[in-house]
Design a protein around this motif. Structure first.
Motif, mmCIF file in Angstrom:
data_model
loop_
_atom_site.group_PDB
_atom_site.id
_atom_site.type_symbol
_atom_site.label_atom_id
_atom_site.label_comp_id
_atom_site.label_asym_id
_atom_site.label_seq_id
_atom_site.Cartn_x
_atom_site.Cartn_y
_atom_site.Cartn_z
ATOM 1 N N ALA A 1 97.432 14.352 31.943
ATOM 2 C CA ALA A 1 96.577 15.443 31.482
ATOM 3 C C ALA A 1 95.316 14.910 30.811
ATOM 4 C CB ALA A 1 97.358 16.341 30.522
ATOM 5 N N ALA A 2 95.440 13.827 30.046
ATOM 6 C CA ALA A 2 94.267 13.228 29.403
ATOM 7 C C ALA A 2 93.324 12.625 30.439
ATOM 8 C CB ALA A 2 94.706 12.172 28.398
ATOM 9 N N GLU B 1 92.970 13.645 33.507
ATOM 10 C CA GLU B 1 92.324 14.776 34.171
ATOM 11 C C GLU B 1 91.194 15.355 33.316
ATOM 12 O OE1 GLU B 1 93.511 19.181 36.031
ATOM 13 O OE2 GLU B 1 95.071 17.738 35.484
ATOM 14 N N GLY B 2 91.384 15.345 31.985
ATOM 15 C CA GLY B 2 90.355 15.846 31.081
ATOM 16 C C GLY B 2 89.264 14.838 30.763
ATOM 17 N N ARG B 3 89.393 13.614 31.286
ATOM 18 C CA ARG B 3 88.426 12.534 31.068
ATOM 19 C C ARG B 3 88.378 12.090 29.605
ATOM 20 N NH1 ARG B 3 83.405 13.273 31.602
ATOM 21 N NH2 ARG B 3 83.389 15.530 31.371
ATOM 22 N N PHE B 4 89.487 12.197 28.922
ATOM 23 C CA PHE B 4 89.576 11.733 27.548
ATOM 24 C C PHE B 4 90.169 10.331 27.494
ATOM 25 C CE2 PHE B 4 90.121 16.418 27.138
ATOM 26 C CZ PHE B 4 88.925 16.670 26.488
ATOM 27 N N GLY B 5 89.743 9.548 26.488
ATOM 28 C CA GLY B 5 90.457 8.327 26.196
ATOM 29 C C GLY B 5 91.875 8.668 25.774
ATOM 30 N N ILE B 6 92.744 7.679 25.822
ATOM 31 C CA ILE B 6 94.160 7.913 25.520
ATOM 32 C C ILE B 6 94.630 6.918 24.482
ATOM 33 C CG2 ILE B 6 96.498 7.989 26.449
ATOM 34 C CD1 ILE B 6 95.200 8.458 29.238
ATOM 35 N N GLU B 7 95.184 7.435 23.388
ATOM 36 C CA GLU B 7 95.860 6.599 22.393
ATOM 37 C C GLU B 7 97.352 6.718 22.612
ATOM 38 O OE1 GLU B 7 97.956 5.960 18.455
ATOM 39 O OE2 GLU B 7 97.869 7.750 19.720
ATOM 40 N N VAL B 8 98.028 5.573 22.648
ATOM 41 C CA VAL B 8 99.490 5.567 22.753
ATOM 42 C C VAL B 8 100.052 4.565 21.756
ATOM 43 C CG1 VAL B 8 99.519 6.210 25.211
ATOM 44 C CG2 VAL B 8 99.517 3.788 24.566
#
Length: 253
Positions: free
Chosen positions: A34-35, A37-44
């Protein structure tokens, strides 16, 4: 080395773009997709398995958001990859699985969780995986020793310190006073040499991240932004937000 521009170019989805009400749980594959697809960076977040694998999970025990129980450190990667997130068919990932899923399409920001016991196996495994990854990726930790381990194992990897102004809330009771003291005011910075700082939004503004940002050129991320007031604070005092609970507009920050 200065932190790359992609680190602050877009808002960063905290543990992926999750929404529990819609069956999308933090750090699971659906939240990552989902991130993207939204073009957001991802923190995990990552934790260490019993056999030395880097697993994508925040808690060091099963049960809050997954089926099963027990400490991740007592279970093998194969066992953990069979663990399902509650009320879903999705299962826990390794860092390698995460990299394959994201495939360089958006930036990754990986937080190395720590027991503050000097064990560097998690950083060792993380850097082994990232050595063959070609997408934008950075790593960070609350534990200065883990940041130092990142510096020594993979100096070209953008690294950051996750921090707050004080460490007197219940989460930190497990640490000794000396450990908590060593984390204050980013005083370890000459040793760890972070490229960026990720600071708790509720404790901004604060002198240490201000100095790091304005005197040493360290970009300032802030977590975890959930409310309009926190978003306003992030825009005023930081270079980019790590957010959850809403979807930022499509205008790049």
């Amino acid at each position: 080395m200065r932190a790359p521009g992609w680190l602050t170019a877009r808002p960063i989805a905290h543990r992926g773009l999750h929404n529990y009400a819609r069956g999308v749980i933090e750090n699971m594959p659906g939240a990552i997709s989902a991130a993207v697809e939204g073009r957001f960076g991802i923190e995990v977040d990552i934790q260490l398995s019993a056999d030395g694998e880097a697993m994508v999970h925040h808690d060091d025990e099963l049960g809050r958001l997954t089926d099963g129980s027990g400490a991740l450190a007592t279970l093998s990667a194969a066992e953990l990859k069979r663990v399902r997130f509650k009320d879903t068919s999705e299962r826990m990932m390794t860092v390698g699985d995460l990299c394959d899923l994201v495939a360089g399409r958006v930036p990754l920001l990986i937080e190395v969780k720590s027991h503050f016991d000097g064990d560097r196996q998690l950083v060792k495994r993380l850097t082994q995986v990232l050595a063959s990854y070609r997408g934008p990726v950075a790593a960070m930790s609350f534990d200065p020793d883990q940041v130092l381990a990142l510096r020594q194992a993979m100096p070209e990897l953008p690294r950051g310190i996750t921090a707050q102004r004080s460490y007197d809330d219940p989460y930190w009771v497990k640490l000794t006073p000396q450990q908590r003291d060593s984390m204050l005011y980013l005083r370890h910075s000459l040793r760890t040499q972070p490229h960026f700082v990720a600071y708790w939004v509720q404790q901004l503004p604060a002198p240490a991240p201000w100095l790091a940002r304005h005197l040493f050129g360290c970009p300032l991320l802030t977590w975890t932004v959930r409310t309009p007031e926190q978003r306003e604070r992030a825009a005023r005092y930081a270079d980019q937000m790590i957010f959850e609970g809403f979807v930022p507009d499509a205008t790049p920050s």
